[in-house]
Design a protein around this motif. Structure first.
Motif, PDB file in Angstrom:
ATOM      1  N   LEU A 162      -2.754  -0.180   5.383  1.00 44.98           N
ATOM      2  CA  LEU A 162      -1.727   0.066   4.367  1.00 44.98           C
ATOM      3  C   LEU A 162      -0.493  -0.810   4.613  1.00 44.98           C
ATOM      4  CD1 LEU A 162      -1.319   1.880   1.905  1.00 44.98           C
ATOM      5  CD2 LEU A 162      -0.291   3.582   3.402  1.00 44.98           C
ATOM      6  N   THR A 163      -0.106  -0.938   5.883  1.00 45.33           N
ATOM      7  CA  THR A 163       1.073  -1.742   6.225  1.00 45.33           C
ATOM      8  C   THR A 163       0.879  -3.200   5.815  1.00 45.33           C
ATOM      9  OG1 THR A 163       1.596  -0.305   8.105  1.00 45.33           O
ATOM     10  CG2 THR A 163       2.580  -2.508   8.092  1.00 45.33           C
ATOM     11  N   TRP A 164      -0.240  -3.800   6.236  1.00 45.97           N
ATOM     12  CA  TRP A 164      -0.470  -5.211   5.937  1.00 45.97           C
ATOM     13  C   TRP A 164      -0.742  -5.451   4.451  1.00 45.97           C
ATOM     14  CZ3 TRP A 164       1.361  -8.634   8.914  1.00 45.97           C
ATOM     15  CH2 TRP A 164       1.415  -8.450  10.293  1.00 45.97           C
ATOM     16  N   ALA A 165      -1.387  -4.495   3.799  1.00 54.62           N
ATOM     17  CA  ALA A 165      -1.619  -4.636   2.364  1.00 54.62           C
ATOM     18  C   ALA A 165      -0.297  -4.652   1.601  1.00 54.62           C
ATOM     19  CB  ALA A 165      -2.510  -3.498   1.865  1.00 54.62           C
ATOM     20  N   ILE A 174     -11.922  -1.563   2.626  1.00 55.53           N
ATOM     21  CA  ILE A 174     -11.849  -2.712   1.718  1.00 55.53           C
ATOM     22  C   ILE A 174     -11.175  -2.301   0.414  1.00 55.53           C
ATOM     23  CG2 ILE A 174     -13.199  -4.449   0.475  1.00 55.53           C
ATOM     24  CD1 ILE A 174     -15.370  -4.067   2.616  1.00 55.53           C
ATOM     25  N   LEU A 175     -11.550  -1.120  -0.089  1.00 54.01           N
ATOM     26  CA  LEU A 175     -10.973  -0.611  -1.332  1.00 54.01           C
ATOM     27  C   LEU A 175      -9.451  -0.487  -1.222  1.00 54.01           C
ATOM     28  CD1 LEU A 175     -11.455   0.830  -4.160  1.00 54.01           C
ATOM     29  CD2 LEU A 175     -11.424   2.958  -2.857  1.00 54.01           C
ATOM     30  N   VAL A 176      -8.990   0.148  -0.149  1.00 54.09           N
ATOM     31  CA  VAL A 176      -7.550   0.342   0.042  1.00 54.09           C
ATOM     32  C   VAL A 176      -6.841  -0.993   0.159  1.00 54.09           C
ATOM     33  CG1 VAL A 176      -5.796   1.229   1.633  1.00 54.09           C
ATOM     34  CG2 VAL A 176      -7.798   2.629   1.070  1.00 54.09           C
ATOM     35  N   PHE A 177      -7.372  -1.891   0.966  1.00 54.93           N
ATOM     36  CA  PHE A 177      -6.728  -3.177   1.220  1.00 54.93           C
ATOM     37  C   PHE A 177      -6.596  -3.994  -0.067  1.00 54.93           C
ATOM     38  CE2 PHE A 177      -6.681  -7.529   3.153  1.00 54.93           C
ATOM     39  CZ  PHE A 177      -5.528  -7.368   3.900  1.00 54.93           C
ATOM     40  N   ILE A 178      -7.688  -4.110  -0.807  1.00 50.23           N
ATOM     41  CA  ILE A 178      -7.681  -4.920  -2.037  1.00 50.23           C
ATOM     42  C   ILE A 178      -6.822  -4.284  -3.114  1.00 50.23           C
ATOM     43  CG2 ILE A 178      -9.117  -5.820  -3.903  1.00 50.23           C
ATOM     44  CD1 ILE A 178      -9.466  -7.324  -1.305  1.00 50.23           C
TER      45      ILE A 178
END
Length: 407
Positions: free
Chosen positions: A146-149, A54-58
């Motif tokens: 990482l890709t979608w973020a 969640i941290l990485v995505f946000i």
């Protein structure tokens, strides 16, 4: 109770971790039946693994959506640093393997399927990149996350208004705050993890495979204490060791015991904040480093593959060894997309050296035996290197701009 919590929070986190480490060792040696202590380690690692996706995505979405101009140059620099460091780690492993040639007693072959070559590694990597974003979050597939973020962040950068960006910034701050709370539990988590390791393994793994383990550890320490600081020193034109040792102290120790680069992403981001780095930058570079900055993995693949070749009496010339370094570098970068990580990439490298597949899989089995030390140190070097090179890339720009840099 409030006073106790306040005193706990006011005490240095490193000191608290050191105390937890000592308590864990003592309990593991003198109270091996106190199995409830291990629960603290399980809960800590579980909490980090739960919050990290969640941290990485946000943070990546928020950072890219609101990123200022000129940040792309720093990303190019840090990617180059990650790749150069990984390649040089493989070269050091080749040198170490030739200086201390070894043959190893082989164990039973493991039954897991290993990738046949680089093509399969990168096919898996590409499939993970386009995996369903919800599934990626659920399965902690950081390549997909990482890709979608990045995709969503770039889209929001083009269409979002200031209010939307402010919401993303607030959401990012809230997730970071939750992570900070989890990190405060590190002393108890380290205590539980150390108790489990001491209680379960002791020193038995050094009996049959000590020489192999010493070569692996020696190569990893050479990279961490000589090669990586040299790269950072050349870039910064100043003594890098204060920064190197701080990364070891605040990132490497935790990564050593959690044995998970993913679980250490929140710890690394917290350290980047303490180092004064730009959040828009490190919120992308740290997850990226957890994917492609794989010094330890490159060393493991190279040393184990050459040990397999030497055990079979296969001579490896220098040109083939250099080619092996390139293969280990590319394979290590794809390790996060392969079940089993760096160990299951050993057969791929062995095939380059002419080692039969069944022998290569037996070497993988040896890797699992010594993995309690090998994987721990590999993760520590990889994770502390993520922060080291992220900081180096940004500090390099600061120095060019005439800003003061303090480690």
């Amino acid at each position: 109770m409030k006073n106790i919590i306040k005193r706990y929070m006011d005490t240095s986190l490193i000191l608290r971790i050191a105390i937890g480490l000592a308590v864990g060792i003592c309990l593991g040696l003198w109270a091996p039946k106190a199995s409830f202590v291990a629960v603290f380690g399980d809960v800590f690692v579980g909490a980090l693994k739960a919050i990290a996706p969640i941290l990485v995505f946000i943070l990546v979405i928020s950072s890219i959506a609101s990123a200022g101009a000129g940040i792309g140059k720093r990303f190019r620099t840090v990617i180059i640093l990650y790749m150069v460091s990984t390649f040089l780690a493989a070269v050091v492993a080749v040198i170490g393997s030739y200086l201390f040639k070894m043959t190893i007693p082989l164990t039973e072959a493991v039954e897991q399927a290993a990738p046949a070559g680089l093509g399969e590694v990168f096919k898996t990597l590409l499939n993970n990149m386009v995996s369903n974003p919800v599934t990626s979050l659920m399965n902690a597939n950081y390549v997909g996350i990482l890709t979608w973020a990045i995709v969503f962040g770039m889209a929001l950068r083009m269409v979002a208004n200031d209010t939307t960006k402010k919401v993303l910034t607030d959401l990012s701050a809230a997730v970071s705050k939750a992570v900070a709370w989890v990190i405060q539990l590190a002393p108890f988590g380290i205590m539980g993890l150390v108790f489990s390791s001491v209680n379960e393994y002791g020193l038995v793994i050094f009996k049959d495979y000590g020489k192999l383990l010493m070569v692996l550890v020696g190569c990893m320490l050479a990279v961490a204490l000589i090669v990586d600081p040299l790269i950072a020193g050349i870039c910064l034109k100043r003594n890098p060791y204060p920064l190197v040792f701080r990364c070891f102290k605040e990132s490497g120790i935790t990564a050593f015991f959690t044995r998970s680069s993913a679980a250490n992403i929140p710890v690394n981001m917290s350290l980047c904040e303490k180092l004064g780095l730009d959040k828009e930058y490190y919120s992308v570079s740290i997850p990226l480093g957890a994917t492609i900055n794989m010094d330890g993995a490159a060393i493991t693949i190279t040393v184990m593959s050459l040990a397999a070749a030497f055990s079979q009496g296969i001579e490896v010339n220098i040109m083939l060894a250099i080619l092996l370094s390139f293969v280990a570098t590319l394979g290590a970068c794809g390790a996060s997309g392969v079940a089993g990580g760096s160990l299951l990439l050993i057969p791929m490298a062995c095939s380059l050296l002419g080692v039969p597949q069944d022998i290569a899989m037996q070497v993988v089995g040896v890797g699992f035996i010594i993995g309690v030390v090998q994987d721990s140190l590999e993760t520590a070097i990889n994770s502390s290197g993520d922060v080291l090179f992220a900081a180096t890339a940004e500090y390099r720009e600061w120095i060019k701009e005439g800003k003061e840099v303090k480690f």
